[in-house]
Design an enzyme around this catalytic site. Structure first.
Site, PDB file in Angstrom:
ATOM      1  N   CYS A 101       0.715  -1.071   0.021  1.00 45.27           N
ATOM      2  CA  CYS A 101      -0.020   0.386   0.466  1.00 45.27           C
ATOM      3  C   CYS A 101       0.803   1.477   0.139  1.00 45.27           C
ATOM      4  CB  CYS A 101      -0.216   0.274   1.316  1.00 45.27           C
ATOM      5  SG  CYS A 101      -1.720   1.392   1.227  1.00 45.27           S
ATOM      6  N   HIS A 143      -9.331  -4.107  -1.660  1.00 43.37           N
ATOM      7  CA  HIS A 143      -7.969  -3.532  -1.241  1.00 43.37           C
ATOM      8  C   HIS A 143      -8.836  -1.179  -1.174  1.00 43.37           C
ATOM      9  CE1 HIS A 143      -3.664  -2.409   0.073  1.00 43.37           C
ATOM     10  NE2 HIS A 143      -3.718  -0.929  -0.141  1.00 43.37           N
ATOM     11  N   GLU A 144      -8.063  -1.369  -2.271  1.00 47.07           N
ATOM     12  CA  GLU A 144      -8.930   0.022  -2.019  1.00 47.07           C
ATOM     13  C   GLU A 144     -10.483   1.075  -1.446  1.00 47.07           C
ATOM     14  OE1 GLU A 144      -6.932   1.998  -3.193  1.00 47.07           O
ATOM     15  OE2 GLU A 144      -6.022   0.235  -3.960  1.00 47.07           O
ATOM     16  N   HIS A 147     -10.177   0.781   2.162  1.00 51.88           N
ATOM     17  CA  HIS A 147      -9.567   2.541   2.458  1.00 51.88           C
ATOM     18  C   HIS A 147     -10.445   4.213   2.571  1.00 51.88           C
ATOM     19  CE1 HIS A 147      -5.565   2.763   1.895  1.00 51.88           C
ATOM     20  NE2 HIS A 147      -5.988   1.808   0.903  1.00 51.88           N
TER      21      HIS A 147
HETATM   22 ZN    ZN Z   1      -3.950   1.141  -0.220  1.00 55.46          ZN
END
Ligand code: ZN
Length: 174
Positions: A101, A143-144, A147
């Site tokens: 990341c 993953h995004e 966030h």
């Molecule tokens: Zn990330």
């Protein structure tokens, strides 16, 4: 003009906040944000970036998988801005894979993700898209999306044994 932005690093409070949905995708400030994210992720050699990583609290991320030094085995695709992205449904199977990341430099974590997801998002012109993502692209999307919900991959590892340095990851897995 697109400007590369500083990237929020692990521990910055913006990375733990839930991001807000976008109401007017066509607004100049949102379009500028997308341009800046495109530039930032390209400069950083990432395969994705989410708005909180450049210190904004909006539900947008870029997916831009292509092989590079940080991800030698990534599939190739045009950089795509995804606004108000959602997972519509997913398969049952999860797979462990190593993630990095831009907000967590020099570290990789072994993270379980769904290998099959059906997703939706609005593009930067306001059109809604549905798609099926599998494997590495499914991993980037999850993953995004994390966030936008205030999570990073270190929140997803099963154990601290599943965190290793990036140099050690390159040595062991490439
Ligand atoms: Zn990330």
């Amino acid at each position: 003009m697109a400007t590369s932005q500083p990237i929020a690093q692990l521990g910055h409070p913006i990375l733990t906040k839930k991001a807000q949905p976008i109401e007017d995708i066509s607004s100049p400030s949102i379009q500028q944000l997308i341009d800046d994210m495109m530039q930032t992720v390209e400069n950083a050699g990432g395969v994705g970036i989410a708005t909180p990583q450049i210190h904004h609290n909006k539900r947008i991320f870029i997916v831009c998988s292509k092989p590079n030094a940080r991800y030698p085995n990534a599939p190739d695709m045009p950089p795509t801005a995804m606004v108000n992205p959602e997972i519509v449904s997913h398969g049952n199977e999860q797979e462990n894979g190593w993630e990095g990341c831009l907000s967590v430099p020099s570290l990789r974590g072994l993270v379980p993700r769904y290998t099959y997801i059906e997703i939706s998002y609005f593009d930067r012109n306001g059109y809604k898209h549905h798609a099926i993502y599998t494997d590495f692209l499914a991993r980037i999307f999850q993953h995004e999306l994390d966030h936008l919900d205030g999570l990073t991959f270190v929140d997803r590892v099963a154990s601290t044994d599943d965190l290793i340095s990036e140099s050690e990851w390159f040595r062991q897995y490439n």
